[in-house]
Design an enzyme around this catalytic site. Sequence first.
Site, PDB file in Angstrom:
ATOM      1  N   GLU A  47       0.866  -1.194   0.000  1.00 61.37           N
ATOM      2  CA  GLU A  47       0.000   0.000   0.000  1.00 61.37           C
ATOM      3  C   GLU A  47       0.905   1.247   0.000  1.00 61.37           C
ATOM      4  O   GLU A  47       1.940   1.265   0.673  1.00 61.37           O
ATOM      5  CB  GLU A  47      -0.826  -0.018   1.299  1.00 61.37           C
ATOM      6  CG  GLU A  47      -1.656   1.219   1.567  1.00 61.37           C
ATOM      7  CD  GLU A  47      -2.293   1.206   2.973  1.00 61.37           C
ATOM      8  OE1 GLU A  47      -1.656   0.699   3.922  1.00 61.37           O
ATOM      9  OE2 GLU A  47      -3.415   1.709   3.099  1.00 61.37           O
ATOM     10  N   LYS A 128      -9.444   1.751  -2.046  1.00 57.66           N
ATOM     11  CA  LYS A 128      -9.653   1.194  -0.692  1.00 57.66           C
ATOM     12  C   LYS A 128     -11.018   1.583  -0.119  1.00 57.66           C
ATOM     13  O   LYS A 128     -11.377   2.769  -0.107  1.00 57.66           O
ATOM     14  CB  LYS A 128      -8.532   1.691   0.222  1.00 57.66           C
ATOM     15  CG  LYS A 128      -8.530   1.107   1.630  1.00 57.66           C
ATOM     16  CD  LYS A 128      -7.295   1.600   2.362  1.00 57.66           C
ATOM     17  CE  LYS A 128      -7.173   1.069   3.776  1.00 57.66           C
ATOM     18  NZ  LYS A 128      -5.946   1.553   4.432  1.00 57.66           N
ATOM     19  N   GLU A 147      -6.423   8.741   7.611  1.00 60.78           N
ATOM     20  CA  GLU A 147      -6.934   8.226   6.332  1.00 60.78           C
ATOM     21  C   GLU A 147      -8.324   8.765   6.020  1.00 60.78           C
ATOM     22  O   GLU A 147      -8.650   9.032   4.866  1.00 60.78           O
ATOM     23  CB  GLU A 147      -6.966   6.697   6.346  1.00 60.78           C
ATOM     24  CG  GLU A 147      -5.604   6.091   6.168  1.00 60.78           C
ATOM     25  CD  GLU A 147      -5.681   4.661   5.701  1.00 60.78           C
ATOM     26  OE1 GLU A 147      -6.228   4.395   4.620  1.00 60.78           O
ATOM     27  OE2 GLU A 147      -5.204   3.790   6.440  1.00 60.78           O
ATOM     28  N   CYS A 173      -4.801  -3.097   2.836  1.00 60.55           N
ATOM     29  CA  CYS A 173      -4.524  -2.996   4.272  1.00 60.55           C
ATOM     30  C   CYS A 173      -5.727  -3.304   5.167  1.00 60.55           C
ATOM     31  O   CYS A 173      -6.066  -4.438   5.365  1.00 60.55           O
ATOM     32  CB  CYS A 173      -3.913  -1.639   4.611  1.00 60.55           C
ATOM     33  SG  CYS A 173      -3.196  -1.665   6.269  1.00 60.55           S
TER      34      CYS A 173
HETATM   35  N1  CDT Z   1      -3.138   1.359   6.478  1.00 63.61           N
HETATM   36  C1  CDT Z   1      -4.040   0.765   7.273  1.00 63.61           C
HETATM   37  O1  CDT Z   1      -5.163   0.532   6.876  1.00 63.61           O
HETATM   38  N2  CDT Z   1      -3.620   0.468   8.516  1.00 63.61           N
HETATM   39  C2  CDT Z   1      -4.504  -0.075   9.502  1.00 63.61           C
HETATM   40  C3  CDT Z   1      -4.104   0.429  10.854  1.00 63.61           C
HETATM   41  C4  CDT Z   1      -5.159   0.225  11.827  1.00 63.61           C
HETATM   42  S1  CDT Z   1      -5.389   1.650  12.761  1.00 63.61           S
HETATM   43  C5  CDT Z   1      -6.810   1.297  13.671  1.00 63.61           C
HETATM   44  C6  CDT Z   1      -4.551  -1.590   9.531  1.00 63.61           C
HETATM   45  O2  CDT Z   1      -5.645  -2.127   9.634  1.00 63.61           O
HETATM   46  O3  CDT Z   1      -3.510  -2.251   9.496  1.00 63.61           O
END
Ligand code: CDT
Length: 307
Positions: A47, A128, A147, A173
Amino acid sequence: MSRTLLVAAAQLGPIQRSESRRATVDRLVELLREGASRRAELVVFPEAALTPFFPHWLIEDPAELDSYFEESMPNAGVRPLFDEAAALGVGFCLGYGELTRQPDGVVRRFNTSILVERDGRTVGHYRKIHLPGHTEVQPGHPYQNLEKRYFEVGDLGFGVWDAFGGRVGMCICNDRRWPETYRVMALKGVELVLLGYNTPALIPEMPGTERLADFHNRLCMQAGAYQNGTWVVGVAKAGVEAGVAQIGGTCVIAPSGELVAQAATDDDEVVTARVDLDACRVYKETLFNFAAHRRPEHYTLITDPVS
Ligand code: CDT
């Protein structure tokens, strides 16, 4: 006809804020070459593979924010990656920040990945859907996850594409933690799910769960693979980036749910695995034969609007 494919998961170590786009693209090209030297036909990048994971801090200057996004793809900055891939006959999956300008001037931003075939054609495009984090800065947090501030929820659904001799899907992700992500793709026949991630080891709202970060990473992807009879390739941007420690754990998971290849570092590293797409069949045609065994009439709560 053989339905096996050699896949390379191209983990990235951190991309620091001071690193130029040129230097980052050079790293991707190096990983692509390493994959190709091992005869990989498809290289999967993480990502937001062209930049540090900028939602981790507040950006108030619109021009600075735009600098983390791509207005067209391919563009001059990433052209070396596209050219090298086409020359080597290797396809790839690439995550990046996508900026679109509507004819009326409205700007839209998405957390995006694309799928590029071995002949250089872009055959898949995903935005996403599950955006974690916040719209506003969280005081007291050691880093931010903005985000929800910087991206819109993806508007392309969970697509799957006929590519690389099989049926390929993408998610990004946080999507990997949601069973619906895999199930929607599986209902469209997915055999290979490609996903990249930037996952902090410490999530400020979840103190005490740091020791479980790698376990939860594998758990959701292994469950998604097994319950849907699909291969999953999960690729990290790992290491300490702009002060945030992110997990590695890049891996390839078989439809059995087993890990068949795994990264050993938190740095730039290529992991390869031979993927037999026909290994999905034993699951898709028996235990998880959706036509025979699913009971969607009992799942309607899942699709009710969020209250
Ligand atoms: N980039 C991304 O989606 N990271 C999230 C972080 C969680 S923060 C609550 C993840 O699910 O890995």
